[in-house]
Design a protein around this motif. Sequence first.
Motif, short mmCIF file in Angstrom:
data_model
loop_
_atom_site.label_atom_id
_atom_site.label_comp_id
_atom_site.label_asym_id
_atom_site.label_seq_id
_atom_site.Cartn_x
_atom_site.Cartn_y
_atom_site.Cartn_z
N THR A 55 19.24 21.15 -102.21
CA THR A 55 20.67 20.82 -102.25
C THR A 55 20.90 19.49 -102.97
OG1 THR A 55 20.87 21.94 -100.15
CG2 THR A 55 22.75 20.63 -100.84
N LEU A 56 20.06 18.51 -102.63
CA LEU A 56 20.20 17.20 -103.28
C LEU A 56 20.05 17.34 -104.80
CD1 LEU A 56 18.15 14.86 -100.88
CD2 LEU A 56 20.61 14.70 -101.41
N TYR A 57 19.02 18.11 -105.20
CA TYR A 57 18.78 18.24 -106.65
C TYR A 57 19.93 18.97 -107.33
CZ TYR A 57 14.05 16.87 -105.30
OH TYR A 57 12.98 16.22 -104.79
N ARG A 58 20.52 19.93 -106.60
CA ARG A 58 21.65 20.66 -107.19
C ARG A 58 22.85 19.73 -107.37
NH1 ARG A 58 21.75 24.87 -103.74
NH2 ARG A 58 23.48 24.08 -102.51
N LEU A 59 23.11 18.91 -106.32
CA LEU A 59 24.24 17.98 -106.41
C LEU A 59 24.00 16.96 -107.53
CD1 LEU A 59 24.89 17.33 -102.61
CD2 LEU A 59 26.38 18.56 -104.20
N GLU A 60 22.73 16.58 -107.67
CA GLU A 60 22.39 15.62 -108.72
C GLU A 60 22.63 16.24 -110.10
OE1 GLU A 60 18.89 12.34 -109.49
OE2 GLU A 60 18.36 14.27 -108.64
N ALA A 61 22.22 17.52 -110.21
CA ALA A 61 22.40 18.22 -111.49
C ALA A 61 23.88 18.34 -111.83
CB ALA A 61 21.75 19.59 -111.43
N LYS A 62 24.71 18.49 -110.79
CA LYS A 62 26.16 18.60 -111.03
C LYS A 62 26.78 17.25 -111.33
CE LYS A 62 27.56 22.51 -108.09
NZ LYS A 62 28.35 22.76 -106.87
N GLY A 63 26.01 16.19 -111.15
CA GLY A 63 26.56 14.87 -111.44
C GLY A 63 27.37 14.31 -110.28
N LEU A 64 27.25 14.91 -109.10
CA LEU A 64 28.05 14.43 -107.97
C LEU A 64 27.34 13.29 -107.24
CD1 LEU A 64 29.35 17.84 -106.57
CD2 LEU A 64 30.34 16.34 -108.29
N ILE A 65 25.99 13.31 -107.30
CA ILE A 65 25.24 12.18 -106.72
C ILE A 65 24.23 11.71 -107.76
CG2 ILE A 65 25.50 12.96 -104.33
CD1 ILE A 65 22.65 14.07 -104.49
N ASP A 66 23.72 10.54 -107.52
CA ASP A 66 22.83 9.93 -108.49
C ASP A 66 21.62 9.38 -107.70
OD1 ASP A 66 23.29 7.38 -111.04
OD2 ASP A 66 21.87 9.04 -110.85
N GLY A 67 20.40 9.80 -108.04
CA GLY A 67 19.23 9.32 -107.29
C GLY A 67 18.41 8.33 -108.11
N ARG A 68 17.86 7.33 -107.40
CA ARG A 68 16.96 6.41 -108.14
C ARG A 68 15.97 5.79 -107.14
NH1 ARG A 68 21.30 1.61 -109.37
NH2 ARG A 68 22.25 1.70 -107.31
N TRP A 69 14.80 5.47 -107.68
CA TRP A 69 13.74 4.90 -106.87
C TRP A 69 14.04 3.42 -106.62
CZ3 TRP A 69 10.22 7.77 -104.46
CH2 TRP A 69 9.99 9.08 -104.95
N VAL A 70 13.87 3.02 -105.38
CA VAL A 70 14.11 1.61 -105.03
C VAL A 70 12.89 1.10 -104.26
CG1 VAL A 70 15.56 0.01 -103.69
CG2 VAL A 70 16.60 1.95 -104.90
N GLU A 71 12.41 -0.05 -104.66
CA GLU A 71 11.30 -0.66 -103.91
C GLU A 71 11.81 -1.92 -103.26
OE1 GLU A 71 8.05 -0.34 -106.93
OE2 GLU A 71 6.83 -0.34 -105.11
N ARG A 72 11.69 -2.02 -101.94
CA ARG A 72 12.13 -3.23 -101.24
C ARG A 72 10.90 -3.89 -100.63
NH1 ARG A 72 17.32 -0.43 -98.70
NH2 ARG A 72 18.70 -0.64 -100.51
N ALA A 73 11.03 -5.18 -100.48
CA ALA A 73 9.90 -5.93 -99.93
C ALA A 73 9.56 -5.39 -98.54
CB ALA A 73 10.27 -7.41 -99.84
N GLY A 74 8.30 -5.14 -98.31
CA GLY A 74 7.86 -4.68 -97.00
C GLY A 74 8.14 -3.21 -96.74
N GLN A 75 8.64 -2.53 -97.68
CA GLN A 75 8.95 -1.10 -97.52
C GLN A 75 8.23 -0.31 -98.59
OE1 GLN A 75 13.04 0.01 -97.63
NE2 GLN A 75 13.42 -0.49 -95.49
#
Lengths: 114, 911
Positions: A55-75
Amino acid sequence: MATSSLARELKRGSTEVLILALLEERQRHGYEISQLIEARSQGTITFHTASLYPTLYRLEAKGLIDGRWVERAGQRRRRYYRLTREGRRALAAQRSTWETFFAALRSVAGIRHA
Amino acid sequence: MPDWQQQLHRRIEANGHTCDADVLAELATHATLAYEAALAESGNAREAEQQVHALIETWVREAGHLRRCSRRSSAIPPPAAGGSFLASVAQDVRYGLRLLGRQPGFAAAAILTMALGIGAATLVFSIAYGVLARPLPWPDAHQLVRLTEMRQGRTGRISGTVSNGTFNVWREHRTTIDDIGGWLTQTATLTGAGEAIRISSVPTTPSLFRILQVHPLLGRLFDEGEGASAQPGVALLSYGLWQERFGAQPDVIGRVLHLNERPYTIVGVMPRGFAFPTSDARVWTAWRVPPVTGSNGALAGVIFRATARLRTGVSPAQASAEATQLARQAPDMGLAARALFGAAGPIDVSAVRELEAITADVRPAILVSLAAVALLLVTATANVGSLQLARASTRRREITIRAAIGAGQARIVRQLLIENAIIGLCGAAGGFGLAAAVRRVLPSLLPSEFPRLDAVTLDLRVLLFALGVAMLTSVACGLLPAWHTRRSALSGALAEDGAAPSGVTRSAAARTHALIMAGQVATTCVLLVGGVLLARSLIALTQVDRGYDPVNVLSARLPLPPGLPAERWRPLLDGVTDDLRATPGVTAAAYSSGLPFVSSGGFAAFNMRSPITPDTNIEVQATRRLVSPGYFAAMRLRLVEGRVLSDTDGATAVPAIVVNRTFARQYLGARPLEVRIPQGGAHAGGVAFVNDQADVRVVGVVEDMRQDRVDAPPQPEMFALFQQVQPTSLQGFDPILVLRTDRDPARYVSTLRTVLRAHAPQLAVDSVMTMEDRVTMSLARPRLYAVVLTCVGTFALLIAGVGLFGLLSFSVAQRRREIGIRSALGAQTRDVVVLVLRQAVPIVSAGLLVGIGASLLGGRSLASLLYGVGPYDALTFVAVVVVIVAAAALACVVPARRAARVDPLAAIRHG
């Protein structure tokens, strides 16, 4: 039989709205989304984790959501999803559609939604 | 902690799937977090591990869907605002091209539709301009007028002609015109310049060339006074004849050529491109219009075509008035006038501008075609416009986003216009190419007598027309979506992704869309009604009873050398027809002075005592056909009463004639076979029999035979045998051979030539053709009208059908969610189909109503082109309505089925 099928369809149909609604507040990663759906619907919506990512990938393909990798300290590195401008409009429209749908059901069958 | 990413990778691969590393990494993160949470909750690593394994298994089952597609952006990045004007236009053009490239189906449909519409419009415009509007190639050609003489409202037997009486008197006393020139058209055998050939020769008064203000390429024109019968013949060569037969030698002046064995001295060569009266003319000979009263006192009547040049400031009406007044004072041509005009009443002369006169026959057809292609172009434009509208509705979000990020309204409108201009220009290029291709084959498509085809060129003017049409249609197509975009609220457009069941903006677009469609249906209706009426008229013309049977008949004209006496050629032709009759397969062979489509054979005018009211003398005017006895069998003329002429009517026997039904009704009363016509007295143009003492007996009545046009009223006709007519009367026509066969007559062409060669090696037949081909050829023009209008109508039907299909499909797609909700609430398949049809029915009904109304209003303009069917023919209207409704129903089927198959839940979920 028909009723349970309808319920199943409605649940599946609602997944997108749920995800969009959760991302409306802030950006979240997949695991968090799955936990929140289960917690907030208090088990009424038995969300199948397997369908989350498609579902996430479908919404992303439709341009409704946008995913990106985030690196936070200690995570460890996580992929966060946020609602796009289009996603926000789509969510508003979907809400209005559900309103219409429930209004129709209400007027015909006396069904009310929460 | 286990390596979840590796485990996931192994499990998914083992199930025959692949996942990209990014997805694996994300799932591994999820697995790690789930493991940590489970471990924290239970404190049991094994249990936590099992939970995550179960989770991995659910992912493995869904591995087919675990695919992240790179998001295809909703549009190619729109051009940024700013920069110079030219640069931004270039940006818009590039953007438009890329957008069209992304939708090749739409681009191809739109460009093809425009190319066909613009191509048809360009072609017909070039014909209309070249034929009807382009000035004639003579200096001050607008001052040239063509003259037509009428007596009691009847034109000469050859329409568009004047008589020698009128010509000479006007020329002598003219005040409104500079001068007047006349000419005849003939076919003559040219000898003395290579092999003998038949060419078109034009006996011309010397004044004609001065009126046209033309100058020869070599030599001189005719001098005034040349052309009298006593003078030696002089001739002017056409450029083509000079090239082909005289090797373009400059010393051709002074040489002698022979036309029909008469010598003519060549005095000049006309320039290339000089074509008068048509491009067929190869040689002009000097001719003098004979006076009405000859030197021996005999009356001479001749009709020919004439043109005058108006003095400056004089209108054609003033010239007509002068000519009419003078003509009424001209010497009386007596019975010759009756023979030539069928009446001897007051003379009227009309002067019509030369261009109008030349094109009078084809003007209605060109105007009807122009109207048809204009309607087609409107339909094509409307269709592209509605395609654009449908596309624009789906692009509203893109456009509104562009507006939201700062593009001004003007810039957005410009972008839409540029996109349409690209379609329009591609369409114009295609259309121009199409028109150019058809222009090349035009001469073979159009009837051979179609005037001024050489003036039809695809020049700069036509190119500008095509470009102008393209620009206009582009603006029309582009403004519609732009207008709707302007009307659409920003939020409404952006919210559309959710596809609200109904909305103000959608219904406004749908209204425009529906109006366009109704217009298309109306246009199609008008074109189809016209096409079907013309097609039915053509069928009626083909099947009409012509009074004879044209099937299995071969005919040919036999040009005779001038001066060959009848005593010599008649036995020759008797021998030829005897031999032909003896050929297996030939059932009848004959020769005559006239044949339908070839020549009427001559006219007769004489006085006789009326058999109906014996006290009065009546003036008989009839077509005179001299025939050999086999003619009636060869043409299968139907006998109404009495008998046909036969060999028993010997040369010196009592003169016998057969008349047609119209002759009998008009002149002979109830018992035509009892009528005896006394000979003697004046019978100018009548029949002089060998036995000139006995009264002429009417021995039979045959059915009316149609000479050329079936819509012209039948004329009185009389038939006499060659053998009973004095040989001195058998002059001035080329006999026509007719043979009836019991199989394909075209197979007897070589037989005919062989037999003729055996009898007279020096003679050659021309105009060899089957009677059916002559009928077909005579219908070239109505066939063209029918084909053009039916083709254009069918094409319009196709465009309208596709347009309706597009509209309904688009509407079903837009209303998917609404249809889904209706179905979820219990709507049956039938209800959903009705929902779609309810949209189509008002459009088609309104279009049909308007179309029928317009067809009824425009019917009168079509009436002159129709035969055997009225412009308000109910059957035609019903048939067209049925065809359009059927096409509309077909266009509805797919969208309705699509609507009926909408899965309510899927529709509600995905919209």
